[in-house]
Design a protein around this motif. Structure first.
Motif, short mmCIF file in Angstrom:
data_model
loop_
_atom_site.label_atom_id
_atom_site.label_comp_id
_atom_site.label_asym_id
_atom_site.label_seq_id
_atom_site.Cartn_x
_atom_site.Cartn_y
_atom_site.Cartn_z
N LEU A 94 1.07 -0.99 0.23
CA LEU A 94 0.08 0.10 -0.15
C LEU A 94 0.97 0.60 -0.09
O LEU A 94 0.55 2.38 -1.13
CB LEU A 94 -0.96 -0.04 1.05
CG LEU A 94 -1.54 1.61 1.38
CD1 LEU A 94 -2.76 1.76 0.61
CD2 LEU A 94 -2.67 1.37 2.88
N TRP A 95 1.46 0.82 0.65
CA TRP A 95 2.89 1.88 0.68
C TRP A 95 3.58 2.53 -0.99
O TRP A 95 3.38 3.88 -1.38
CB TRP A 95 3.95 2.13 1.96
CG TRP A 95 5.11 2.96 1.86
CD1 TRP A 95 6.67 2.51 1.84
CD2 TRP A 95 5.48 3.99 1.79
NE1 TRP A 95 7.42 3.36 1.90
CE2 TRP A 95 6.17 4.38 2.15
CE3 TRP A 95 4.30 5.46 2.25
CZ2 TRP A 95 7.07 6.37 2.30
CZ3 TRP A 95 4.67 6.31 2.32
CH2 TRP A 95 6.07 6.93 2.44
N LEU A 96 3.76 1.64 -0.85
CA LEU A 96 4.21 1.87 -2.48
C LEU A 96 3.63 2.04 -3.84
O LEU A 96 3.84 2.54 -4.72
CB LEU A 96 5.01 0.43 -2.77
CG LEU A 96 5.59 -0.23 -2.67
CD1 LEU A 96 6.32 -1.50 -2.70
CD2 LEU A 96 7.33 1.70 -2.21
N LEU A 97 2.40 2.16 -3.25
CA LEU A 97 1.38 2.22 -4.57
C LEU A 97 1.40 4.11 -4.40
O LEU A 97 1.06 4.55 -5.32
CB LEU A 97 -0.03 1.33 -3.68
CG LEU A 97 -1.39 2.23 -4.93
CD1 LEU A 97 -1.61 1.44 -6.09
CD2 LEU A 97 -2.67 1.63 -4.34
N LEU A 98 0.67 5.08 -2.90
CA LEU A 98 0.94 5.59 -2.98
C LEU A 98 2.13 6.99 -3.17
O LEU A 98 1.94 7.98 -3.86
CB LEU A 98 0.13 5.84 -1.46
CG LEU A 98 -0.89 4.89 -0.49
CD1 LEU A 98 -1.36 5.19 0.69
CD2 LEU A 98 -2.34 5.40 -2.23
N ALA A 99 3.38 6.16 -2.63
CA ALA A 99 4.27 7.23 -2.26
C ALA A 99 5.46 6.73 -3.91
O ALA A 99 6.42 6.67 -3.99
CB ALA A 99 5.35 6.28 -1.18
N ALA A 100 5.10 6.04 -4.61
CA ALA A 100 5.77 5.07 -5.73
C ALA A 100 4.88 5.17 -6.71
O ALA A 100 5.61 5.34 -8.02
CB ALA A 100 7.17 4.08 -5.57
N ALA A 101 4.60 4.26 -6.77
CA ALA A 101 3.48 3.52 -8.43
C ALA A 101 2.82 4.70 -9.02
O ALA A 101 2.47 4.83 -10.46
CB ALA A 101 2.90 2.21 -7.93
#
Length: 449
Positions: A94-101
């Motif tokens: 979820l963190w990578l969805l919001l902060a990267a992807a």
């Protein structure tokens, strides 16, 4: 990427670097991978080489380079999550969805013909295998670490400050936990590899010298910088720019919200290695004349690993108050809106390059073309005319009947006092220009009478 290509005709070519990668890859493949061409190429050859190898499967070379970037972006997300699982014991999807992807400044590296995302992937793999080696103490993990660091280096030289800490720490762990024979062997291997790198790659030494000469403490706080490329006016000084991974809405829209939740864990491996690497990298960037948010792609996954604990605590607070779903939807909508706003600028440059080259083809001119800024795209779009760059040379005479591609409005300020302006003044003072084509954004194609 399919949507951008299919509906808008976007092919991943944007700016000078992407066209240079495609040009070199095309020429190198056509030469049968002749090493002579490699010596004339100023960047590492890892990215174009992988594109060439993929193209042998029947994929057009330009799209091969696109695919390499896209697969690298997917790999970065996967292995950054694996690192988070290793050091925090929970998923960071979820963190990578919001902060990267969904962050445009980061993810556009995966849809451009650029080497940044490929190098970023190998940097992430370097740290992943460092953490694995920390856990299992297996020499194979250390070998993978060294291979990943090597591939990162040969994808982008700028990765060096981010690679030094994990490589040094990996060998420190080896010396700490091994017997005398292994220590001696490891020391010999490390010394041999270092010598080979320096001996075979003079570009690293020359690049280091260039960076050292360019680095200037005055650029840290100044918003206006004069370089050989003209005068640049920045939105923020370098001292703020280097924190883009933490707070810029193009990289981390929710960064400010995490400040109260960040806690430094004294002695933690992830804290020390990541912080040292990031400090080295940001110290390199802060004194450079060039300010480009593209440079922060390499450091972004490491920042996200460092900040995951803060996000986890923050998200836990939201979940207790049943605001987590609203928060996720809000961030995704905000990221989508900024993605649209920001990518329009990237697409505008891409569109201009295609409009100029299309107009030149329609003129069917077989003589010399004087140009600047867009001329790097000519070979990508099959313009085979002799091209003379207005920035690289000073012209006292211009050929009658030649074409000139120029933007008199946009070039007036930034390129004042450079060869671009001097050539333009020489041209309009001593020659008559016939405007053949008016293009968007003040671009013009003239014929020299």
């Amino acid at each position: 990427m399919v949507g951008l290509a299919g509906f808008f005709g976007f092919n991943g070519l944007y700016g000078q670097d992407s066209h240079e990668y495609l040009r070199f890859a095309t020429d190198w493949k056509a030469s049968g991978l002749d090493r002579v061409l490699v010596s004339d190429f100023q960047w590492p050859v890892g990215y174009p080489l992988l594109g060439i190898l993929l193209s042998y499967l029947g994929v057009p070379l330009m799209w091969s380079l696109n695919i390499i970037s896209l697969l690298a972006a997917v790999g970065v997300l996967i292995y950054t999550n694996k690192i988070i699982v290793l050091v925090y014991g929970k998923s960071g999807r979820l963190w990578l969805l919001l902060a990267a992807a969904t962050q445009v400044y980061f993810i556009r590296g995966g849809i451009l013909v650029m080497s940044d995302m490929l190098s970023c992937l190998f940097i992430v793999l370097t740290y992943y295998h460092l953490f694995r080696y920390r856990e299992n103490n297996r020499l194979l993990s250390l070998l993978y670490l060294l291979l990943a660091a090597t591939f990162a280096f040969f994808s982008r030289y700028a990765s060096v400050p981010l690679l030094i800490p994990p490589v040094i720490y990996g060998f420190y762990l080896l010396f700490k936990n091994s017997d005398k024979v292994v220590k001696i062997g490891a020391a010999l291997v490390l010394a041999t590899v270092a010598i080979i790198f320096l001996w075979l790659n003079n570009r690293l030494l020359s690049l280091s010298s260039e960076l050292f000469n360019q680095w200037n403490i005055r650029t840290i706080f100044s918003r206006s910088v004069e370089t050989q490329d003209g005068t640049f006016h920045r939105t923020v000084p370098n001292v703020l720019y280097i924190f883009g991974n933490f707070f810029h809405i193009g990289y981390l829209a929710l960064g400010v919200l995490l400040i109260p939740f960040y806690k430094y864990s004294s002695g933690a491996l992830r804290e020390k290695v990541l912080l040292i690497a990031l400090v080295l990298y940001f110290l390199t960037l802060v004194g450079l004349e060039t300010q480009n948010y593209r440079f922060l792609i390499l450091s972004h996954p490491l920042v996200l690993v460092l900040l995951f604990g803060a996000f986890d605590r923050f998200y836990g607070k939201l979940s207790l108050r049943r605001l987590d779903e609203v928060f996720v939807v809000g961030v995704l909508l905000f990221n989508a809106a900024f993605f649209y706003y920001s990518f329009r600028k990237t697409f505008a440059v891409h569109k201009t390059e295609k409009e100029v080259t299309t107009a030149l083809k329609e003129l069917n001119h077989d003589g010399v073309i004087y140009a600047f800024y867009v001329d790097q795209s000519f070979s990508s779009y099959d313009i085979s005319n002799e091209v003379k760059n207005l920035y690289m040379n000073t012209f006292t005479e211009f050929e009658s009947g030649a074409l000139i591609v120029y933007n008199p409005v946009n070039f007036a300020d930034q390129w004042a006092g450079t060869k671009v302006e001097m050539n333009w003044k020489q041209l309009i003072s001593n020659y008559e220009l016939d405007t053949l084509v008016y293009l968007n954004s003040n671009w013009r194609i003239y014929e020299i009478k």
